[in-house]
Write a protein that holds these residues in place. Structure first.
Motif, PDB file in Angstrom:
ATOM      1  N   GLU A  22       0.025  11.421   3.722  1.00 43.40           N
ATOM      2  CA  GLU A  22       0.276  12.129   2.462  1.00 43.40           C
ATOM      3  C   GLU A  22      -0.192  11.315   1.261  1.00 43.40           C
ATOM      4  O   GLU A  22      -0.794  11.857   0.323  1.00 43.40           O
ATOM      5  N   LEU A  23       0.057  10.009   1.268  1.00 47.18           N
ATOM      6  CA  LEU A  23      -0.380   9.157   0.165  1.00 47.18           C
ATOM      7  C   LEU A  23      -1.903   9.086   0.120  1.00 47.18           C
ATOM      8  O   LEU A  23      -2.504   9.124  -0.958  1.00 47.18           O
ATOM      9  N   ASN A  24      -2.541   9.027   1.270  1.00 46.26           N
ATOM     10  CA  ASN A  24      -3.995   9.014   1.312  1.00 46.26           C
ATOM     11  C   ASN A  24      -4.559  10.325   0.760  1.00 46.26           C
ATOM     12  O   ASN A  24      -5.540  10.318   0.007  1.00 46.26           O
ATOM     13  N   GLN A  25      -3.922  11.443   1.086  1.00 49.03           N
ATOM     14  CA  GLN A  25      -4.357  12.740   0.565  1.00 49.03           C
ATOM     15  C   GLN A  25      -4.204  12.786  -0.956  1.00 49.03           C
ATOM     16  O   GLN A  25      -5.109  13.228  -1.661  1.00 49.03           O
ATOM     17  N   LEU A  26      -3.083  12.318  -1.458  1.00 46.51           N
ATOM     18  CA  LEU A  26      -2.857  12.274  -2.902  1.00 46.51           C
ATOM     19  C   LEU A  26      -3.888  11.376  -3.578  1.00 46.51           C
ATOM     20  O   LEU A  26      -4.487  11.743  -4.592  1.00 46.51           O
ATOM     21  N   TRP A  27      -4.122  10.207  -3.022  1.00 45.43           N
ATOM     22  CA  TRP A  27      -5.090   9.258  -3.568  1.00 45.43           C
ATOM     23  C   TRP A  27      -6.475   9.895  -3.652  1.00 45.43           C
ATOM     24  O   TRP A  27      -7.172   9.777  -4.660  1.00 45.43           O
ATOM     25  N   THR A  28      -6.872  10.603  -2.599  1.00 49.54           N
ATOM     26  CA  THR A  28      -8.184  11.236  -2.554  1.00 49.54           C
ATOM     27  C   THR A  28      -8.325  12.316  -3.619  1.00 49.54           C
ATOM     28  O   THR A  28      -9.385  12.448  -4.233  1.00 49.54           O
ATOM     29  N   VAL A  29      -7.263  13.065  -3.878  1.00 54.66           N
ATOM     30  CA  VAL A  29      -7.308  14.125  -4.882  1.00 54.66           C
ATOM     31  C   VAL A  29      -7.353  13.543  -6.298  1.00 54.66           C
ATOM     32  O   VAL A  29      -8.125  13.999  -7.141  1.00 54.66           O
ATOM     33  N   ILE A  30      -6.552  12.524  -6.563  1.00 45.57           N
ATOM     34  CA  ILE A  30      -6.451  11.968  -7.917  1.00 45.57           C
ATOM     35  C   ILE A  30      -7.637  11.072  -8.266  1.00 45.57           C
ATOM     36  O   ILE A  30      -8.141  11.118  -9.380  1.00 45.57           O
ATOM     37  N   ILE A  31      -8.088  10.263  -7.334  1.00 46.73           N
ATOM     38  CA  ILE A  31      -9.168   9.319  -7.591  1.00 46.73           C
ATOM     39  C   ILE A  31     -10.474   9.906  -7.076  1.00 46.73           C
ATOM     40  O   ILE A  31     -10.731   9.939  -5.886  1.00 46.73           O
ATOM     41  N   ASP A  32     -11.287  10.370  -7.999  1.00 49.28           N
ATOM     42  CA  ASP A  32     -12.588  10.935  -7.657  1.00 49.28           C
ATOM     43  C   ASP A  32     -13.657   9.995  -8.206  1.00 49.28           C
ATOM     44  O   ASP A  32     -13.901   9.953  -9.398  1.00 49.28           O
ATOM     45  N   CYS A  33     -14.268   9.206  -7.339  1.00 45.72           N
ATOM     46  CA  CYS A  33     -15.225   8.184  -7.769  1.00 45.72           C
ATOM     47  C   CYS A  33     -16.527   8.779  -8.293  1.00 45.72           C
ATOM     48  O   CYS A  33     -17.277   8.107  -8.990  1.00 45.72           O
ATOM     49  N   VAL A  34     -16.831  10.023  -7.960  1.00 42.19           N
ATOM     50  CA  VAL A  34     -18.069  10.647  -8.392  1.00 42.19           C
ATOM     51  C   VAL A  34     -17.901  11.282  -9.766  1.00 42.19           C
ATOM     52  O   VAL A  34     -18.745  11.177 -10.631  1.00 42.19           O
ATOM     53  N   ASP A  35     -16.796  11.966  -9.974  1.00 34.86           N
ATOM     54  CA  ASP A  35     -16.541  12.673 -11.225  1.00 34.86           C
ATOM     55  C   ASP A  35     -15.497  11.877 -12.011  1.00 34.86           C
ATOM     56  O   ASP A  35     -15.435  10.663 -11.926  1.00 34.86           O
ATOM     57  N   LYS A  36     -14.654  12.539 -12.743  1.00 34.78           N
ATOM     58  CA  LYS A  36     -13.618  11.848 -13.515  1.00 34.78           C
ATOM     59  C   LYS A  36     -12.303  11.801 -12.742  1.00 34.78           C
ATOM     60  O   LYS A  36     -12.013  12.660 -11.928  1.00 34.78           O
ATOM     61  N   ASN A  37     -11.516  10.775 -13.019  1.00 37.97           N
ATOM     62  CA  ASN A  37     -10.202  10.651 -12.393  1.00 37.97           C
ATOM     63  C   ASN A  37      -9.264  11.697 -12.960  1.00 37.97           C
ATOM     64  O   ASN A  37      -9.397  12.135 -14.098  1.00 37.97           O
ATOM     65  N   LYS A  38      -8.282  12.082 -12.166  1.00 40.36           N
ATOM     66  CA  LYS A  38      -7.295  13.063 -12.592  1.00 40.36           C
ATOM     67  C   LYS A  38      -5.986  12.350 -12.871  1.00 40.36           C
ATOM     68  O   LYS A  38      -5.815  11.182 -12.574  1.00 40.36           O
ATOM     69  N   LYS A  39      -5.035  13.071 -13.450  1.00 40.52           N
ATOM     70  CA  LYS A  39      -3.745  12.473 -13.751  1.00 40.52           C
ATOM     71  C   LYS A  39      -2.614  13.385 -13.297  1.00 40.52           C
ATOM     72  O   LYS A  39      -2.795  14.588 -13.137  1.00 40.52           O
ATOM     73  N   LEU A  40      -1.449  12.786 -13.081  1.00 39.70           N
ATOM     74  CA  LEU A  40      -0.243  13.536 -12.729  1.00 39.70           C
ATOM     75  C   LEU A  40       0.555  13.793 -13.997  1.00 39.70           C
ATOM     76  O   LEU A  40       0.851  12.860 -14.737  1.00 39.70           O
ATOM     77  N   VAL A  41       0.908  15.046 -14.229  1.00 44.59           N
ATOM     78  CA  VAL A  41       1.683  15.425 -15.399  1.00 44.59           C
ATOM     79  C   VAL A  41       3.007  16.015 -14.913  1.00 44.59           C
ATOM     80  O   VAL A  41       3.014  16.952 -14.111  1.00 44.59           O
ATOM     81  N   PRO A  42       4.149  15.471 -15.364  1.00 43.49           N
ATOM     82  CA  PRO A  42       5.437  15.989 -14.903  1.00 43.49           C
ATOM     83  C   PRO A  42       5.665  17.436 -15.337  1.00 43.49           C
ATOM     84  O   PRO A  42       5.253  17.841 -16.421  1.00 43.49           O
ATOM     85  N   VAL A  43       6.312  18.195 -14.458  1.00 38.52           N
ATOM     86  CA  VAL A  43       6.646  19.595 -14.711  1.00 38.52           C
ATOM     87  C   VAL A  43       8.150  19.756 -14.526  1.00 38.52           C
ATOM     88  O   VAL A  43       8.703  19.343 -13.505  1.00 38.52           O
ATOM     89  N   GLY A  44       8.811  20.329 -15.520  1.00 37.80           N
ATOM     90  CA  GLY A  44      10.252  20.561 -15.401  1.00 37.80           C
ATOM     91  C   GLY A  44      11.055  19.279 -15.500  1.00 37.80           C
ATOM     92  O   GLY A  44      10.678  18.353 -16.223  1.00 37.80           O
TER      93      GLY A  44
END
Length: 59
Positions: A22-44
């Motif tokens: 699960e952590l590897n999946q999250l890391w892969t989604v958030i860290i995109d070495c080709v494009d821009k990195n993403k961020k986690l934004v809290p909801v609720g």
């Protein structure tokens, strides 16, 4: 999952094989070495004892 805060750093240490995946999946989604990195934004809200799930949106 062990979560540690040190200043502005967050360390997440998986404690099982499923958490490692699960952590590897999250890391892969958030860290995109080709494009821009993403961020986690809290909801609720996360309220220990009342609402036990912390929800984040990936932007």
């Amino acid at each position: 999952m062990k979560i540690e805060l040190e200043g502005s750093l967050i360390r997440m240490t998986p404690e099982s094989e499923s958490e490692k995946a699960e952590l590897n999946q999250l890391w892969t989604v958030i860290i995109d070495c080709v494009d821009k990195n993403k961020k986690l934004v809290p909801v609720g809200e996360y309220i220990p004892g009342m609402k036990e799930v912390a929800t984040f949106n990936i932007e």
